[in-house]
Design an enzyme around this catalytic site. Structure first.
Site, PDB file in Angstrom:
ATOM      1  N   TYR A 101       6.709  14.723  -2.811  1.00 37.63           N
ATOM      2  CA  TYR A 101       7.389  14.108  -3.968  1.00 37.63           C
ATOM      3  C   TYR A 101       7.671  15.145  -5.058  1.00 37.63           C
ATOM      4  O   TYR A 101       8.708  15.104  -5.716  1.00 37.63           O
ATOM      5  CB  TYR A 101       6.544  12.955  -4.532  1.00 37.63           C
ATOM      6  CG  TYR A 101       6.464  11.768  -3.596  1.00 37.63           C
ATOM      7  CD1 TYR A 101       7.479  10.815  -3.572  1.00 37.63           C
ATOM      8  CD2 TYR A 101       5.400  11.619  -2.711  1.00 37.63           C
ATOM      9  CE1 TYR A 101       7.426   9.731  -2.704  1.00 37.63           C
ATOM     10  CE2 TYR A 101       5.335  10.543  -1.837  1.00 37.63           C
ATOM     11  CZ  TYR A 101       6.353   9.602  -1.843  1.00 37.63           C
ATOM     12  OH  TYR A 101       6.302   8.548  -0.977  1.00 37.63           O
ATOM     13  N   ARG A 120       3.555  -6.357  -5.054  1.00 35.28           N
ATOM     14  CA  ARG A 120       4.717  -7.237  -5.268  1.00 35.28           C
ATOM     15  C   ARG A 120       4.762  -8.499  -4.414  1.00 35.28           C
ATOM     16  O   ARG A 120       5.529  -9.403  -4.711  1.00 35.28           O
ATOM     17  CB  ARG A 120       6.004  -6.434  -5.067  1.00 35.28           C
ATOM     18  CG  ARG A 120       6.303  -5.535  -6.255  1.00 35.28           C
ATOM     19  CD  ARG A 120       7.505  -4.678  -5.998  1.00 35.28           C
ATOM     20  NE  ARG A 120       7.251  -3.774  -4.882  1.00 35.28           N
ATOM     21  CZ  ARG A 120       8.151  -2.978  -4.342  1.00 35.28           C
ATOM     22  NH1 ARG A 120       9.391  -2.979  -4.797  1.00 35.28           N
ATOM     23  NH2 ARG A 120       7.836  -2.171  -3.345  1.00 35.28           N
ATOM     24  N   ARG A 163       4.412  -7.973 -14.013  1.00 36.03           N
ATOM     25  CA  ARG A 163       5.339  -6.844 -13.959  1.00 36.03           C
ATOM     26  C   ARG A 163       6.600  -7.162 -14.758  1.00 36.03           C
ATOM     27  O   ARG A 163       7.137  -6.302 -15.453  1.00 36.03           O
ATOM     28  CB  ARG A 163       5.661  -6.577 -12.494  1.00 36.03           C
ATOM     29  CG  ARG A 163       6.720  -5.585 -12.214  1.00 36.03           C
ATOM     30  CD  ARG A 163       6.137  -4.200 -12.056  1.00 36.03           C
ATOM     31  NE  ARG A 163       7.040  -3.375 -11.293  1.00 36.03           N
ATOM     32  CZ  ARG A 163       8.207  -2.936 -11.741  1.00 36.03           C
ATOM     33  NH1 ARG A 163       8.596  -3.229 -12.963  1.00 36.03           N
ATOM     34  NH2 ARG A 163       8.988  -2.183 -10.975  1.00 36.03           N
ATOM     35  N   ASP A 179      -1.618   4.946  -8.609  1.00 38.33           N
ATOM     36  CA  ASP A 179      -0.659   5.504  -7.660  1.00 38.33           C
ATOM     37  C   ASP A 179      -1.058   6.940  -7.345  1.00 38.33           C
ATOM     38  O   ASP A 179      -1.688   7.612  -8.169  1.00 38.33           O
ATOM     39  CB  ASP A 179       0.764   5.464  -8.237  1.00 38.33           C
ATOM     40  CG  ASP A 179       1.795   5.593  -7.121  1.00 38.33           C
ATOM     41  OD1 ASP A 179       2.119   4.575  -6.495  1.00 38.33           O
ATOM     42  OD2 ASP A 179       2.229   6.723  -6.856  1.00 38.33           O
ATOM     43  N   ARG A 186      -2.179  -1.848  -0.280  1.00 36.33           N
ATOM     44  CA  ARG A 186      -1.245  -2.511  -1.202  1.00 36.33           C
ATOM     45  C   ARG A 186      -1.601  -3.981  -1.388  1.00 36.33           C
ATOM     46  O   ARG A 186      -0.711  -4.821  -1.527  1.00 36.33           O
ATOM     47  CB  ARG A 186       0.206  -2.371  -0.726  1.00 36.33           C
ATOM     48  CG  ARG A 186       0.724  -0.951  -0.739  1.00 36.33           C
ATOM     49  CD  ARG A 186       1.023  -0.509  -2.165  1.00 36.33           C
ATOM     50  NE  ARG A 186       1.366   0.898  -2.236  1.00 36.33           N
ATOM     51  CZ  ARG A 186       2.610   1.352  -2.224  1.00 36.33           C
ATOM     52  NH1 ARG A 186       3.620   0.535  -2.145  1.00 36.33           N
ATOM     53  NH2 ARG A 186       2.830   2.641  -2.317  1.00 36.33           N
TER      54      ARG A 186
HETATM   55  O1  1CP Z   1      -3.263  -2.186  -3.688  1.00 36.61           O
HETATM   56  C1  1CP Z   1      -3.279  -0.956  -3.452  1.00 36.61           C
HETATM   57  O2  1CP Z   1      -3.167  -0.480  -2.315  1.00 36.61           O
HETATM   58  C2  1CP Z   1      -3.539  -0.020  -4.627  1.00 36.61           C
HETATM   59  C3  1CP Z   1      -2.411   0.489  -5.311  1.00 36.61           C
HETATM   60  C4  1CP Z   1      -1.505   1.568  -4.738  1.00 36.61           C
HETATM   61  C5  1CP Z   1      -1.756   2.628  -3.839  1.00 36.61           C
HETATM   62  C6  1CP Z   1      -3.008   2.896  -3.029  1.00 36.61           C
HETATM   63  C7  1CP Z   1      -0.168   1.720  -5.181  1.00 36.61           C
HETATM   64  C8  1CP Z   1       0.505   0.807  -6.112  1.00 36.61           C
HETATM   65  N1  1CP Z   1       0.339   2.867  -4.643  1.00 36.61           N
HETATM   66  C9  1CP Z   1      -0.603   3.429  -3.788  1.00 36.61           C
HETATM   67  C10 1CP Z   1      -0.489   4.677  -3.027  1.00 36.61           C
HETATM   68  C11 1CP Z   1       0.851   5.284  -2.812  1.00 36.61           C
HETATM   69  N2  1CP Z   1       1.890   5.424  -3.708  1.00 36.61           N
HETATM   70  C12 1CP Z   1       1.232   5.935  -1.618  1.00 36.61           C
HETATM   71  C13 1CP Z   1       0.317   6.114  -0.434  1.00 36.61           C
HETATM   72  C14 1CP Z   1       0.164   4.868   0.353  1.00 36.61           C
HETATM   73  C15 1CP Z   1       1.412   4.316   0.984  1.00 36.61           C
HETATM   74  O3  1CP Z   1       2.034   5.046   1.767  1.00 36.61           O
HETATM   75  O4  1CP Z   1       1.737   3.157   0.682  1.00 36.61           O
HETATM   76  C16 1CP Z   1       2.539   6.427  -1.775  1.00 36.61           C
HETATM   77  C17 1CP Z   1       3.380   7.191  -0.762  1.00 36.61           C
HETATM   78  C18 1CP Z   1       2.951   6.109  -3.100  1.00 36.61           C
HETATM   79  C19 1CP Z   1       4.230   6.469  -3.750  1.00 36.61           C
HETATM   80  C20 1CP Z   1       4.934   5.249  -4.204  1.00 36.61           C
HETATM   81  N3  1CP Z   1       4.588   4.558  -5.333  1.00 36.61           N
HETATM   82  C21 1CP Z   1       5.972   4.551  -3.572  1.00 36.61           C
HETATM   83  C22 1CP Z   1       6.527   4.900  -2.199  1.00 36.61           C
HETATM   84  C23 1CP Z   1       7.861   5.461  -2.221  1.00 36.61           C
HETATM   85  C24 1CP Z   1       8.245   5.989  -0.844  1.00 36.61           C
HETATM   86  O5  1CP Z   1       8.463   7.192  -0.758  1.00 36.61           O
HETATM   87  O6  1CP Z   1       8.310   5.203   0.130  1.00 36.61           O
HETATM   88  C25 1CP Z   1       6.303   3.447  -4.370  1.00 36.61           C
HETATM   89  C26 1CP Z   1       7.384   2.430  -4.154  1.00 36.61           C
HETATM   90  C27 1CP Z   1       5.406   3.459  -5.472  1.00 36.61           C
HETATM   91  C28 1CP Z   1       5.282   2.420  -6.531  1.00 36.61           C
HETATM   92  C29 1CP Z   1       4.115   1.516  -6.364  1.00 36.61           C
HETATM   93  N4  1CP Z   1       2.801   1.924  -6.222  1.00 36.61           N
HETATM   94  C30 1CP Z   1       1.969   0.822  -6.171  1.00 36.61           C
HETATM   95  C31 1CP Z   1       2.799  -0.355  -6.298  1.00 36.61           C
HETATM   96  C32 1CP Z   1       2.283  -1.769  -6.357  1.00 36.61           C
HETATM   97  C33 1CP Z   1       4.135   0.093  -6.408  1.00 36.61           C
HETATM   98  C34 1CP Z   1       5.357  -0.782  -6.616  1.00 36.61           C
HETATM   99  C35 1CP Z   1       5.576  -0.872  -8.074  1.00 36.61           C
HETATM  100  C36 1CP Z   1       6.485  -1.986  -8.482  1.00 36.61           C
HETATM  101  O7  1CP Z   1       7.695  -1.881  -8.243  1.00 36.61           O
HETATM  102  O8  1CP Z   1       5.991  -2.961  -9.083  1.00 36.61           O
END
Ligand code: 1CP
Length: 358
Positions: free
Chosen positions: A151, A29, A38, A75, A25
């Site tokens: 999911y 954010r 964003r 994602d 990540r």
């Molecule tokens: O910088 C990076 O790492 C690349 C971008 C990235 C990656 C690898 C994002 C951006 N998401 C992910 C993978 C991801 N997405 C995972 C696996 C890794 C982890 O556990 O963190 C998972 C479970 C998700 C699903 C997801 N997408 C969630 C999690 C929800 C939960 O169940 O806890 C969330 C909040 C998102 C949205 C998301 N994805 C990425 C970002 C920057 C965001 C936030 C978006 C925003 O509000 O601006």
């Protein structure tokens, strides 16, 4: 460039000058420039689907910090989105699906997306990154079939995984059909990402650790194994390092290493020196600073980073990272301290006479 970069060298356990560092990540954010974009663009998914924006966000952390990798801004849920489940993101609540999977007919009707077409925006973002000024390897990724399925079946983030676990125990053949479909889609997807320029790929198994011990092998590991075996059997993809990361998967490191992957992500609950003893002769290790350490003072961050470096010890095969994604409230200055400490204090572990390129 790529095979001589220290990230690729560490993942293939060749000698390096210092420990490579990136973090999960890293685009997101906690960065004010991300929050600004964003706010202007409104929707996270729209940002993922715009290749120029996705490329710009992927580059943001690289413009601030001296990192050893970029990870494509996307994602894990873009695959089920491309399977027409109706993905959305609710502010402060996370992802949801309009059409969660609850019966056999829904599983049978799922299409296998064509990555060039249905996920073409990810391919385009990867291409743009490879044409950019970035000099570090680009990591492509997908979720593990089990994690993506949680999911798809729950329809959103979950605490107790009631729907998917009742499917697992009541209708295991349904769940296997679903996992087989996601696994096939993920093979095509990662193959295409590599074809378009991803130089490392990572599979995020964020929820593998919620499975009972025996069920982990049957419902998560097996499908990650399918993806690893597929990529290692293809001429185009066989040399690209693969990292597997099962959060809270410390008890299964030997099983994960036996898949034939190149690196294992480990979370902060694992002792990195013991992990190295268990599997370090086979795979590189990535991790494992507790992301919450970044709430501490700069001095304490330094101390904790040094402990992780010392825990791994001398020689190659370590990629410094957090044990999971960075929290959104962390200040970028703290991240800077973490990276500088790795740069400064990892050199000693790679002095020529001390290299054990195992
Ligand atoms: O910088 C990076 O790492 C690349 C971008 C990235 C990656 C690898 C994002 C951006 N998401 C992910 C993978 C991801 N997405 C995972 C696996 C890794 C982890 O556990 O963190 C998972 C479970 C998700 C699903 C997801 N997408 C969630 C999690 C929800 C939960 O169940 O806890 C969330 C909040 C998102 C949205 C998301 N994805 C990425 C970002 C920057 C965001 C936030 C978006 C925003 O509000 O601006």
């Amino acid at each position: 460039m790529s095979s001589s970069h220290r990230l690729i060298k560490a993942l293939t356990r060749q000698p390096v000058d210092s420990t490579p560092v990136w973090f999960m990540r890293q685009a997101g954010r906690y960065l004010p420039e991300y929050r600004q974009l964003r706010q202007n663009l409104g929707s996270f998914l729209a940002m993922c689907k715009n290749p120029e924006i996705a490329c710009q966000i992927t580059l943001q952390p690289l413009q601030r910090f001296d990192l050893d990798a970029a990870i494509i801004f996307s994602d894990i849920l873009v695959i089920p989105d491309a399977m027409n489940l109706g993905l959305g993101f609710k502010e402060n609540e996370g992802p949801f699906f309009a059409h969660p999977i609850r019966d056999k007919a829904a599983i049978d009707n799922l299409p296998i997306p064509d990555p060039e077409d249905d996920l073409g925006y990810v391919m385009k973002a990867i291409q743009l990154m490879r044409q950019s000024q970035s000099a570090v390897p680009l990591i492509g990724f997908c979720g593990s079939p089990w994690t993506v399925a949680t999911y798809m079946v729950e329809g959103k983030s979950s605490r107790n995984f009631a729907c998917i676990k009742s499917m697992l125990y009541n209708e295991p053949t349904w769940l296997h059909s679903l996992l087989a479909k996601i696994s096939l889609a993920s093979c095509h997807y990662l193959h295409a990402q590599i074809n378009h320029g991803a130089q490392v790929v990572m599979i995020f198994d964020t929820w593998g650790g919620v499975l009972a011990n025996r069920e982990f092998s049957e419902f998560s590991l097996r499908y990650m194994q399918n993806i690893v075996s597929y990529l290692k059997s293809q001429v185009l993809t066989c040399a690209v390092p693969i990292i597997l990361f099962t959060k809270h998967g410390g008890q299964w490191l030997e099983l994960l290493a036996a898949t034939g992957c190149d690196g294992l992500g480990i979370d902060w609950t694992v002792d990195i020196s013991q992990a190295r003893e268990r599997v370090g002769h086979r795979v590189a290790l990535q991790g494992n600073l507790d992301p919450a350490v970044l709430y501490a003072s700069p001095e304490r961050i330094q101390t904790e980073v040094k402990k992780v470096l010392a825990g791994y010890g001398h020689g190659t095969g370590h990629v410094f990272n957090l044990g999971h994604g960075i929290h959104p409230e962390i200040s970028p200055e703290k991240v800077q301290v973490m990276i500088e400490t790795v740069r400064q204090y990892s050199l000693v572990y790679h002095q020529k006479e001390k290299i054990y390129a195992s």
